[in-house]
Design an enzyme around this catalytic site. Structure first.
Site, PDB file in Angstrom:
ATOM      1  N   LYS A   1     -36.796 -36.848 -88.815  1.00 50.57           N
ATOM      2  CA  LYS A   1     -36.869 -36.459 -87.409  1.00 50.57           C
ATOM      3  C   LYS A   1     -36.684 -37.712 -86.584  1.00 50.57           C
ATOM      4  CE  LYS A   1     -39.936 -34.169 -84.042  1.00 50.57           C
ATOM      5  NZ  LYS A   1     -41.275 -33.530 -83.848  1.00 50.57           N
TER       6      LYS A   1
ATOM      7  N   ASP B   1     -37.202 -22.469 -91.727  1.00 46.66           N
ATOM      8  CA  ASP B   1     -38.152 -21.984 -90.732  1.00 46.66           C
ATOM      9  C   ASP B   1     -38.287 -20.463 -90.802  1.00 46.66           C
ATOM     10  OD1 ASP B   1     -36.371 -20.646 -88.636  1.00 46.66           O
ATOM     11  OD2 ASP B   1     -35.518 -22.652 -88.652  1.00 46.66           O
TER      12      ASP B   1
ATOM     13  N   ASP C   1     -48.461 -24.795 -80.089  1.00 42.74           N
ATOM     14  CA  ASP C   1     -47.025 -24.507 -79.989  1.00 42.74           C
ATOM     15  C   ASP C   1     -46.495 -23.956 -81.313  1.00 42.74           C
ATOM     16  OD1 ASP C   1     -44.606 -24.356 -78.607  1.00 42.74           O
ATOM     17  OD2 ASP C   1     -43.983 -26.370 -79.189  1.00 42.74           O
ATOM     18  N   LEU C   2     -47.231 -23.027 -81.904  1.00 46.29           N
ATOM     19  CA  LEU C   2     -46.913 -22.577 -83.268  1.00 46.29           C
ATOM     20  C   LEU C   2     -45.956 -21.379 -83.251  1.00 46.29           C
ATOM     21  CD1 LEU C   2     -47.474 -23.392 -86.152  1.00 46.29           C
ATOM     22  CD2 LEU C   2     -49.421 -21.836 -86.188  1.00 46.29           C
TER      23      LEU C   2
END
Length: 371
Positions: free
Chosen positions: A85, A185, A221-222
């Site tokens: 990242k 994801d 912020d899941l």
């Protein structure tokens, strides 16, 4: 951009060692955010990309995702799949329509990521469902051409919403996280059956409960882009909550929770949090239940104060995830009696979920493991 803060009270913990204001013994000048970040990176100065990412790693990089603050690439390091990242910092111009983070603003994300990763070494409270942090580096220089090529390929496949990283010059600074590869994801993952999806929900709830107990943690912020899923050969995923063992049937899948940009935790009276009140546009979104969750979180805070611990925010995100599993995912065996029975059970659980005050209560007092 939401502002990040720390509120140290006692000088006794590693987190406080980072965030407690300190001065240089020789000059009496304050230790800067830059110096603290470099200390976290075990560096004295920023390093070039070539020192951070080896040629072998660079040649295997593939862009797999992006966020408003940076880009994510998958590669391999010592035959292990990893994710990189890359976040630009300290520049005097906007990137992806947002100001670049400062050293002081990126420091909490580094510390929170590491504290959650350490839960995999816990005893009384243990979870292996937070993404593992292998390394954090502070890098300076132009974006490597190889990564720009991979950025273009991603843009051709999916369409990027970010600025092409060729906007950066030789002086640009970045923070590069090397994480374990958490997989795909939740948004894009394809389940074989609802039992797999329920296991993913159970694992996520268990991980949140462990972090609540150990760190007074709120993710805040899941959304389903921050829940990663990978295959596992283990029959069960195990976590410990207050020294109590919980076993969840894996159905071949394991969760990794990521992205702690907006998160809050407390470590030995040192509170680290992001002031979401500084970004009012966060609460203006429409069109998906995710945006309502931000507004629901705001209602739980005291006069829009984001420092206090309010674990019900984790329950709000669990409700969001359950809603996605029920209404936004498809299952190959949806016509079977087993699927219909499991779906009825999950829907019943979903209707009562918001009555819980925390993820810990969801685990301890509900029928979570009987789903």
């Amino acid at each position: 951009m939401s502002d990040c803060y720390w509120q140290p009270m006692l000088d006794v913990s590693p987190a406080q060692e980072v965030f407690t204001p300190k001065k240089h013994k020789d000059t009496g000048l304050p230790v800067t955010g830059r110096e603290k970040v470099l200390q976290q990176c075990e560096q004295t100065n920023p390093i070039p990309f070539t020192e951070c990412i080896s040629p072998a790693m660079l040649n295997k990089c593939v862009k797999i995702g992006e966020g408003v603050y940076g880009e994510v690439f998958r590669t391999s390091n010592r035959r292990q799949s990893v994710a990189l990242k890359i976040i630009p910092i300290e520049g005097d111009f906007e990137v992806n329509d947002e100001p670049q983070k400062t050293f002081d603003e990126i420091l909490p994300e580094i510390v929170i990521s590491r504290e959650l990763s350490y839960l995999s070494e816990g005893d009384v409270n243990y979870s292996n469902n937070y993404i593992g942090v292998n390394n954090v580096s502070c890098v300076q220089g132009r974006y490597p051409e190889t990564l720009l090529t991979q950025w273009d390929k991603y843009d051709s496949r999916k369409g990027s919403e970010n600025d092409r990283p060729d906007i950066f010059d030789d002086e640009q600074l970045y923070i590069v996280f090397e994480f374990a590869d958490g997989g795909q994801d939740l948004e894009s993952f394809e389940f074989n059956n609802l039992q797999q999806a329920i296991s993913i929900f159970q694992q996520t709830a268990g991980a949140l409960a462990v972090a609540e107990k150990e760190l007074e943690f709120e993710h805040r912020d899941l959304h389903w882009g921050n829940v990663l899923i990978r295959s596992t050969k283990q029959d069960h995923v195990i976590f410990y909550l207050d020294d109590q063992e919980y076993r969840i049937a894996s159905h071949g899948l394991e969760v990794s929770i990521i992205d702690f940009t907006l998160s809050r935790l407390q470590k030995d009276e040192c509170t680290i949090f992001c002031d979401l009140a500084a970004d009012p546009t966060l609460f203006d979104g429409a069109g998906d239940y995710q945006f309502q969750i931000y507004r629901n979180m705001k209602k739980k805070t005291s006069i829009n104060n984001w420092e206090p611990y309010e674990p019900h925010t984790n329950v709000l995100w669990l409700h969001y995830l359950a809603d996605k599993l029920i209404n936004s995912k498809t299952y190959q065996d949806s016509d079977t009696k087993a699927h219909k029975s499991a779906l009825a059970t999950l829907r019943s659980f979903y209707r009562h979920l918001l009555s819980h005050s925390s993820a810990e209560q969801v685990v301890v007092e509900s029928e979570l493991l009987d789903l």
